[in-house]
Motif scaffolding. Structure first.
Motif, short mmCIF file in Angstrom:
data_model
loop_
_atom_site.label_atom_id
_atom_site.label_comp_id
_atom_site.label_asym_id
_atom_site.label_seq_id
_atom_site.Cartn_x
_atom_site.Cartn_y
_atom_site.Cartn_z
N ILE A 86 9.89 -5.52 -3.03
CA ILE A 86 10.41 -6.08 -1.85
C ILE A 86 10.90 -5.10 -0.88
O ILE A 86 10.92 -4.85 0.13
N ASP A 87 11.77 -4.08 -1.82
CA ASP A 87 12.39 -2.97 -1.07
C ASP A 87 11.26 -2.31 -0.34
O ASP A 87 11.38 -1.47 0.62
N LYS A 88 10.10 -2.06 -1.18
CA LYS A 88 8.98 -1.29 -0.59
C LYS A 88 8.32 -1.94 0.48
O LYS A 88 7.91 -1.30 1.55
N GLY A 89 8.10 -3.11 0.58
CA GLY A 89 7.62 -4.03 1.43
C GLY A 89 5.95 -3.86 1.28
O GLY A 89 5.36 -3.23 0.50
N PRO A 90 5.12 -4.80 2.10
CA PRO A 90 3.55 -4.73 2.02
C PRO A 90 3.19 -3.40 2.41
O PRO A 90 3.55 -2.73 3.33
N ILE A 91 1.95 -2.93 1.82
CA ILE A 91 1.31 -1.90 2.07
C ILE A 91 0.55 -2.08 3.22
O ILE A 91 -0.64 -2.87 3.04
N GLN A 92 0.63 -1.68 4.31
CA GLN A 92 -0.39 -1.81 5.45
C GLN A 92 -0.69 -0.58 6.26
O GLN A 92 -0.04 -0.11 7.07
N PRO A 93 -1.80 0.11 5.55
CA PRO A 93 -2.15 1.17 6.07
C PRO A 93 -2.82 1.42 7.57
O PRO A 93 -3.68 0.36 7.49
N ILE A 94 -2.65 2.19 8.50
CA ILE A 94 -3.60 2.42 9.79
C ILE A 94 -4.28 3.43 9.46
O ILE A 94 -3.88 4.50 9.73
N TYR A 95 -5.66 3.25 9.63
CA TYR A 95 -6.49 4.34 9.64
C TYR A 95 -7.79 3.71 10.04
O TYR A 95 -8.04 2.58 10.54
N ASP A 96 -8.80 4.58 10.04
CA ASP A 96 -10.28 4.25 10.57
C ASP A 96 -11.12 3.20 9.27
O ASP A 96 -11.75 3.96 8.53
N TYR A 97 -10.73 1.97 9.58
CA TYR A 97 -11.17 1.17 8.32
C TYR A 97 -12.84 1.12 8.36
O TYR A 97 -13.47 1.10 9.47
N PRO A 98 -13.46 1.35 7.27
CA PRO A 98 -15.11 1.24 7.13
C PRO A 98 -15.62 0.14 7.29
O PRO A 98 -14.86 -0.99 7.03
#
Length: 627
Positions: A86-98
């Motif tokens: 919860i401290d880390k939070g959801p992983i939501q990477p922003i990049y060029d999705y294939p």
């Protein structure tokens, strides 16, 4: 299960699974590959991190799709693991999705879904979407639910009438809704039992903030002056406890309220420990970097990079960002200094890309590179500039002009010295004086020297670079736009900036230029301008940049190109002042954060202390309340 410990469920830093994620083959995502599955680094993210408030120095994997279910941890540690995620939070990477095949059509994940569905996570390893609260709180995740174990990847059906994300959310009594409510309750620190049992008066909170404010101002002052924080002997009986503690004590003596609050505060509530100092310094440095990133926005930028050896014989690479801000001013900001194991082009690019990914700086916006003339930097095939040109063909490499001129003059001087010209000239003059002979004409000799100078300068200043600068001169406003040339400006775009202007925009640019050459010279604000950056500032100030949008874009692109790498040398000068022989054991992160605050002090000095306090408060759970 009883014999298992928490250590068996987490990954050590040097474990093989971690090294696979962090190994040499994990090339950064800023290297343009349309179907890349390499992970972009997120802000404040590492591949594995220790559990907060845990006595075990252990690590947990935070990436969806590869982490083990919560219920497989020992029951006495499950709440601690939940709190860590919860401290880390959801992983939501922003990049060029294939793109992936979805029912015969190519579709891909959209970053806008993170805002619409804040519970959503994306796994780069599995190229699938997951539900963060359901993973953390759903007790039935072992049944291979799509959004907690296997992952969802049928992008074609998203936002349709029967949207899978909507179906997963369900109504107010769904498993997902219960998980969302639990997530919201645990994120609300004021609802925690320890906070409710530890109610403090507004007076106490005010005193806590005052003490923290003293520490923040002390850290900021010492960092901006490049001074050491710690002392050799920081004990109470010491006559010199170090700059930081002595500065805090001085503030206490100057302000009775601060002094009395320091005396009454408990040992763990004075905010003077070395750990607190580092936390505050990192917050300030991160705010400075965030402000620089916000100032760049989506504009084009260039990098100035150089390496140097620090006092502990470590190779350090300084990264400077050059860009034009909204008001038309050229900025060269020190952004980061990174320790590199070696100076090969691949290593340098990997570290630069890591910094880019951490602050969401896109390689496609890189429009220039400025390095020295070392082979690992300027190599035509395998140099750093060549590697970036493969990803961004318009990121033109400019070898520092000051360095080039220096190399040319050194070569000329060496040639003259090797020819023993000075000795020969002196001998001739002495002979003529002693024999009353007229001094001969040395024009031929001078011509030879001048020819050699021109040859050396032509070699050091390549034709492509000279052409780029010559065509750019057509935009110069000097002498009432005397150098203005529509064909040269069009050639500049066609040869060097064809990636930044499509065919339709090139036609629009010509029409803009036709109107521009008659309009701007008549306005008083555009008269007596003596440089291109003054033109850019005037366009922004008079809002002509909105009327001549394409011309303004071209001017900014030209101004973004680097001229010299002097800013990197200034950064290394700051490094020598900060990491001295007496402070040669300074860690890399501490040195980097101190250098950012020291060099970019104009930004650091303007940061609101209350804003830093709020950042400090939400950094992690604290027993002492600050609001």
């Amino acid at each position: 299960m009883k014999n298992q410990k928490i250590f068996d469920f987490f990954i050590k830093k040097n474990d093989e699974s971690t090294s696979d994620l962090n190994g040499p083959n994990n090339i950064s995502s800023c290297i343009s590959e349309p179907a890349s599955t390499k992970r972009p680094r997120l802000e404040n993210e590492t591949l594995d991190e220790p559990l907060p408030n845990s006595s075990n120095n252990l690590q947990y994997v935070s990436y969806p799709g590869i982490r083990i279910p919560i219920l497989q941890h020992p029951i006495e540690l499950q709440d601690e693991v939940r709190r860590a995620y919860i401290d880390k939070g959801p992983i939501q990477p922003i990049y060029d999705y294939p793109f992936t095949e979805c029912e015969g059509q190519k579709r891909r994940f959209q970053s806008s879904w993170f805002k619409k569905y804040p519970w959503l996570e994306f796994s780069i390893e599995k190229q699938s979407a997951f539900c963060f609260p359901c993973y953390v709180f759903d007790t039935n995740s072992a049944q291979f639910d799509t959004f907690t174990v296997t992952g969802f990847k049928n992008w074609k059906r998203v936002n349709c009438k029967n949207c899978p994300f909507k179906r997963h959310e369900g109504d107010g009594n769904s498993r997902h809704s219960f998980a969302m409510r639990k997530w919201g309750d645990l994120k609300n620190l004021d609802q925690h039992i320890d906070r409710r049992l530890e109610k403090q008066s507004s007076k106490q909170i005010e005193q806590n903030r005052l003490l923290l404010k003293v520490s923040i101002e002390s850290v900021k002052f010492l960092a901006m002056q490049g001074c050491a924080f710690r002392g050799h002997d920081e004990s109470v009986a010491s006559k010199n406890r170090g700059n930081y503690l002595e500065l805090v004590a001085l503030l206490g003596r100057m302000n009775p309220e601060i002094g009395s609050t320091l005396e009454k505060a408990s040992k763990n509530a004075k905010y003077t420990s070395p750990e607190i100092q580092r936390e505050i310094l990192k917050i300030i440095a991160d705010i400075v970097r965030d402000k620089i990133r916000a100032e760049i926005g989506e504009a084009k930028f260039c990098i100035l990079v150089d390496e140097a050896i620090d006092e502990s014989s470590k190779e350090q690479m300084a990264i400077i960002l050059r860009y034009v801000d909204w008001d038309g001013f050229i900025r060269e900001r020190f952004f980061e200094v990174v320790h590199v194991e070696n100076t090969s082009a691949l290593t340098l690019k990997k570290e630069i890309c890591n910094v880019f990914n951490q602050y969401n700086l896109l390689t496609k916006n890189l429009s220039g590179q400025g390095y020295d003339g070392a082979s690992n930097m300027r190599g035509e095939w395998n140099g750093l500039q060549a590697l970036f040109l493969k990803d961004s063909p318009h990121a033109y490499y400019i070898h520092c002009f000051a360095h080039r001129l220096q190399l040319a003059l050194v070569a000329i001087s060496k040639e003259i010295r090797d020819d023993r010209w000075e000795g020969f000239l002196w001998s001739v003059l002495k002979f003529c004086e002693s024999n009353d002979v007229e001094v001969p004409d040395f024009d031929d000799c001078y011509t030879r020297v001048i020819d050699f100078q021109l040859m050396e300068l032509n070699e050091r200043f390549p034709e492509g670079t000279i052409e780029l600068l010559t065509l750019s001169n057509a935009l110069s406003p000097i002498d009432g736009f005397k150098s203005f040339s529509l064909p040269d400006i069009c050639s500049l775009v066609d040869k060097f900036y064809y990636y930044d202007f499509n065919l339709e925009e090139r036609g629009d640019l010509e029409r803009e230029l036709d109107h521009y050459k008659f309009d701007t010279p008549r306005h008083a604000q555009f008269q007596n301008l003596n440089s291109l950056h003054h033109l850019c500032q005037t366009l922004a100030r008079t809002t002509k940049s909105v009327i001549y949008l394409l011309i303004d874009r071209l001017v900014r692109l030209v101004l973004t190109l680097p001229v010299s790498t002097a800013t990197t040398e200034q950064a290394f000068l700051g490094m020598k002042l900060i990491k001295t022989p007496l402070r040669n054991k300074m860690e890399n992160d501490l040195m980097a954060n101190t250098m950012v605050v020291y060099i970019e002090r104009d930004i650091a000095s303007g940061i609101d202390t209350e804003f830093i306090i709020n950042k400090f408060d939400v950094l992690k759970n604290r027993k002492i309340r600050l609001k």
